[in-house]
Design a protein around this motif. Structure first.
Motif, mmCIF file in Angstrom:
data_model
loop_
_atom_site.group_PDB
_atom_site.id
_atom_site.type_symbol
_atom_site.label_atom_id
_atom_site.label_comp_id
_atom_site.label_asym_id
_atom_site.label_seq_id
_atom_site.Cartn_x
_atom_site.Cartn_y
_atom_site.Cartn_z
ATOM 1 N N PHE A 135 0.688 -1.231 -0.001
ATOM 2 C CA PHE A 135 -0.158 -0.078 0.014
ATOM 3 C C PHE A 135 0.987 1.399 0.011
ATOM 4 N N ASN A 136 0.594 2.139 -1.140
ATOM 5 C CA ASN A 136 1.572 3.315 -0.912
ATOM 6 C C ASN A 136 0.332 4.390 -1.282
ATOM 7 N N GLU A 137 0.513 5.505 -0.393
ATOM 8 C CA GLU A 137 -0.343 6.610 -0.484
ATOM 9 C C GLU A 137 -1.608 6.054 -0.463
ATOM 10 N N ASP A 138 -2.498 6.139 -1.557
ATOM 11 C CA ASP A 138 -3.903 5.789 -1.747
ATOM 12 C C ASP A 138 -3.756 4.539 -2.805
ATOM 13 N N GLU A 139 -3.074 3.732 -2.970
ATOM 14 C CA GLU A 139 -2.982 2.751 -3.962
ATOM 15 C C GLU A 139 -2.569 1.405 -3.411
ATOM 16 N N TYR A 140 -3.201 0.335 -3.887
ATOM 17 C CA TYR A 140 -2.637 -1.071 -3.712
ATOM 18 C C TYR A 140 -2.133 -1.448 -5.007
ATOM 19 N N SER A 141 -0.908 -2.525 -4.865
ATOM 20 C CA SER A 141 -0.401 -3.028 -5.945
ATOM 21 C C SER A 141 0.143 -4.561 -5.304
ATOM 22 N N PHE A 142 0.298 -5.174 -6.267
ATOM 23 C CA PHE A 142 0.802 -6.562 -6.008
ATOM 24 C C PHE A 142 2.430 -6.335 -5.510
ATOM 25 N N ALA A 143 2.693 -7.268 -4.498
ATOM 26 C CA ALA A 143 3.960 -7.116 -3.827
ATOM 27 C C ALA A 143 5.125 -7.699 -4.729
ATOM 28 N N PRO A 144 6.171 -6.802 -4.687
ATOM 29 C CA PRO A 144 7.320 -7.598 -5.469
ATOM 30 C C PRO A 144 7.809 -8.976 -5.138
ATOM 31 N N ARG A 145 7.346 -9.532 -3.928
ATOM 32 C CA ARG A 145 7.535 -10.677 -3.533
ATOM 33 C C ARG A 145 6.998 -11.768 -4.537
ATOM 34 N N LEU A 146 5.766 -11.329 -5.258
ATOM 35 C CA LEU A 146 5.128 -12.230 -5.943
ATOM 36 C C LEU A 146 5.574 -12.338 -7.460
ATOM 37 N N ARG A 147 6.557 -11.347 -7.792
ATOM 38 C CA ARG A 147 6.952 -11.177 -9.129
ATOM 39 C C ARG A 147 5.823 -11.265 -10.196
ATOM 40 N N TYR A 148 4.845 -10.356 -10.123
ATOM 41 C CA TYR A 148 3.717 -10.098 -10.995
ATOM 42 C C TYR A 148 4.331 -9.597 -12.394
ATOM 43 N N LYS A 149 4.045 -10.189 -13.388
ATOM 44 C CA LYS A 149 4.688 -9.902 -14.640
ATOM 45 C C LYS A 149 3.872 -8.976 -15.486
ATOM 46 N N GLY A 150 2.776 -8.956 -14.890
ATOM 47 C CA GLY A 150 1.566 -8.161 -15.816
ATOM 48 C C GLY A 150 1.725 -6.717 -15.386
ATOM 49 N N LEU A 151 2.488 -6.217 -14.197
ATOM 50 C CA LEU A 151 2.236 -4.815 -13.490
ATOM 51 C C LEU A 151 2.525 -3.999 -14.460
ATOM 52 N N ASN A 152 1.473 -2.964 -14.779
ATOM 53 C CA ASN A 152 1.936 -1.862 -15.851
ATOM 54 C C ASN A 152 1.218 -0.481 -15.056
ATOM 55 N N LEU A 153 2.045 0.133 -14.141
ATOM 56 C CA LEU A 153 1.297 1.356 -13.377
ATOM 57 C C LEU A 153 1.031 2.361 -14.584
ATOM 58 N N PHE A 154 1.766 2.614 -15.508
ATOM 59 C CA PHE A 154 1.572 3.723 -16.570
ATOM 60 C C PHE A 154 0.063 3.229 -16.932
ATOM 61 N N LEU A 155 -0.321 2.186 -17.392
ATOM 62 C CA LEU A 155 -1.774 1.918 -17.600
ATOM 63 C C LEU A 155 -2.724 1.989 -16.350
ATOM 64 N N SER A 156 -2.412 1.356 -15.359
ATOM 65 C CA SER A 156 -3.191 1.413 -14.144
ATOM 66 C C SER A 156 -3.518 2.772 -13.560
ATOM 67 N N LYS A 157 -2.658 3.840 -13.701
ATOM 68 C CA LYS A 157 -3.143 5.100 -13.374
ATOM 69 C C LYS A 157 -3.877 5.731 -14.275
ATOM 70 N N THR A 158 -3.511 5.569 -15.634
ATOM 71 C CA THR A 158 -4.367 6.354 -16.799
ATOM 72 C C THR A 158 -5.680 5.676 -16.706
ATOM 73 N N LEU A 159 -5.533 4.417 -16.363
ATOM 74 C CA LEU A 159 -7.174 3.780 -16.516
ATOM 75 C C LEU A 159 -8.167 4.437 -15.311
ATOM 76 N N ASN A 160 -7.430 4.833 -14.258
ATOM 77 C CA ASN A 160 -8.235 5.288 -13.057
ATOM 78 C C ASN A 160 -8.647 6.804 -13.841
ATOM 79 N N ILE A 161 -7.887 7.406 -14.431
ATOM 80 C CA ILE A 161 -8.122 9.029 -14.863
ATOM 81 C C ILE A 161 -9.302 8.827 -15.769
ATOM 82 N N ILE A 162 -9.388 7.673 -16.452
ATOM 83 C CA ILE A 162 -10.288 7.517 -17.685
ATOM 84 C C ILE A 162 -11.653 7.168 -17.048
ATOM 85 N N LYS A 163 -11.564 6.198 -16.237
ATOM 86 C CA LYS A 163 -13.020 5.711 -15.704
ATOM 87 C C LYS A 163 -13.441 6.973 -14.768
#
Length: 479
Positions: A135-163
């Motif tokens: 948890f960072n500021e007001d955002e939840y993300s998959f932890a690095p421990r899980l090595r999630y290969k689909g993480l795309n912060l660039f897209l995630s944040k922009t999708l929030n704006i679009i929604k």
């Protein structure tokens, strides 16, 4: 390697009860004795507290490195702990990261205490404690421990704006046609102890109970292919609030843009109004959003394959969605910087997030050349960049990025340089600090790129569209 380790090597990560059964069979011991051996083994990694009968997901430390743990965890939660699965699915759908307000709508947990239900806060604290999420500021993300290969912060944040933009348009439309009372429409409202992306009190006769008005409640899914199972969070919330004594009547609406036939029929069967973006706001509106999301889904590849696509989108967005364009200014400016690094022969990554010294740092751009890496910060603001921002970049973020890169086998021997792009330039104190860095004897290379330098780089690229976008939107625009 122990007997337990060999079983995990042969079978992959396992639920603790399955592991105990295999161990009991191979060692000729009782299942109870095998369970005790599994619980005492300190060499194993565990994810606990999410499965029936106090079971755990057990795996070897090295098995987390290939990124497969998360998909297995989601599969096991869907079978043995469905109430927790909604969180993982919501984050997967949104490329690994979500603003808290949106996650509250997708996670299917009440935000206020309800008998026999965990609250959102309780569930998410458990996910963070088990290092599944950060948890960072007001955002939840998959932890690095899980090595999630689909993480795309660039897209995630922009999708929030679009929604948010789509929801605001829907709110105005609902008010203007009298679907909800004008002053009652709100985003991220609470109804029935759950969070909804939109809520409004409705005066429609069909929703009244006696003299009591009903409610219009809506959530939004867009930008990604939507399957039937992705809709369950919404269906379950509706089913729960209908069980309340003296529950108000509601009109449930799900705003979507990429729904398959099975999902469409599922919503209709459940009595949900399907708000297709193109039908609600027009096909030009929907196409512009779809093109934008397509470009952002793989930002680096989009830039490499069609570097002018985002410049064309800026023109289109000015026609149809100027408010959205304003909110995306920072994101699109990262494309400008990325465009330049590609022109100079680098491969690039946009929107990375790292954890270093237990702190989360976002890396706007990582540009990899043959013998060096440039890490860039990109700011498209009206106000000039202040000295505090410069000092934070130099003293906190840059050292963290450097340490992180030195831990990566393929990059540890490359030189590392840092660049800070600012469309508004730097204030007087920041400029003085930059001059001190130029004459300093530090080991790191810092460059600070203001408006004049940005235009110079655009001229170097000999791209008229880029120069026009910089002049009319990023550097001189009043947006």
């Amino acid at each position: 390697m122990t007997a337990i380790g060999n079983i995990l090597l042969d079978n992959g990560p396992m639920i603790s009860s399955d592991l105990a059964r295999k161990l009991a069979k191979s060692e000729g011991i009782t299942i109870n004795a095998a369970s005790q051996r599994v619980s005492r083994d300190q060499t194993l990694e565990r994810i606990e507290g999410f499965f029936k009968s106090n079971q755990s997901l057990i795996f070897l430390p090295d098995q987390a490195k290939d990124g497969a743990i998360l998909s297995l965890l989601a599969k096991q939660m869907e079978m043995h702990g469905k109430k927790y699965w909604y969180v993982l699915n919501a984050l997967r759908y949104h490329s690994g990261s979500l603003d808290r307000s949106f996650l509250e709508t997708y996670a299917n947990y009440p935000i206020n205490p309800v008998a026999s239900h965990f609250t959102f806060e309780e569930v998410l604290q458990k996910f963070v404690k088990e290092k599944i999420l950060v948890f960072n500021e007001d955002e939840y993300s998959f932890a690095p421990r899980l090595r999630y290969k689909g993480l795309n912060l660039f897209l995630s944040k922009t999708l929030n704006i679009i929604k948010l933009y789509v929801l605001d348009n829907f709110k105005n439309q609902a008010k203007n046609i009298g679907l909800v009372s004008y002053e009652s429409a709100e985003l991220f409202g609470e109804h029935g102890n759950f969070r909804w992306a939109f809520k409004g009190i409705s005066p429609l006769n069909g929703l009244k109970t006696g003299k009591e008005f009903g409610f219009v409640i809506a959530d939004v899914l867009l930008g990604r292919p939507t399957r039937k199972k992705d809709l369950d969070f919404f269906i379950k919330k509706i089913e729960i609030i209908k069980t309340y004594k003296n529950a108000s009547r509601v009109m449930p609406i799900l705003l979507v843009d990429n729904l398959d036939h099975e999902g469409f029929m599922y919503l209709k069967e459940k009595g949900i109004v399907v708000g297709l973006i193109g039908e609600l706001f027009g096909q030009d509106y929907a196409k512009t959003l779809n093109d934008l999301i397509t470009v952002l889904t793989n930002a680096a590849a989009s830039l490499a394959n069609d570097p002018n696509k985002y410049l064309n989108l800026i023109t289109e967005l000015r026609k149809y969605n100027e408010g959205l364009l304003k909110n995306m200014k920072g994101t699109l400016f990262e494309y400008v910087a990325g465009h330049y690094y590609l022109f100079k022969g680098a491969s690039i990554d946009l929107g990375w997030e790292i954890i270093e010294d237990k702190a989360i740092h976002e890396m706007d751009i990582r540009a990899s050349f043959g013998n060096k890496i440039i890490i860039a910060e990109c700011k498209a603001r009206v106000a000039k960049t202040q000295v505090a921002d410069v000092n934070n970049w130099v003293r906190v973020k840059a050292p963290a990025f450097k340490r992180w890169i030195k831990e990566q086998d393929a990059q540890r021997n490359k030189e590392i340089e840092f660049e800070y792009w600012s469309t508004s330039g730097f204030d007087e104190d920041a400029s003085k600090r930059i001059e001190e860095l130029k004459v300093g004897s530090g080991k790191n290379v810092f460059r600070f790129i203001g408006p004049e330098e940005i235009l110079h780089r655009a001229l170097e690229m000999k791209n008229p569209k880029l120069r026009k976008a910089l002049n009319t939107f990023f550097l001189k625009s009043n947006l």
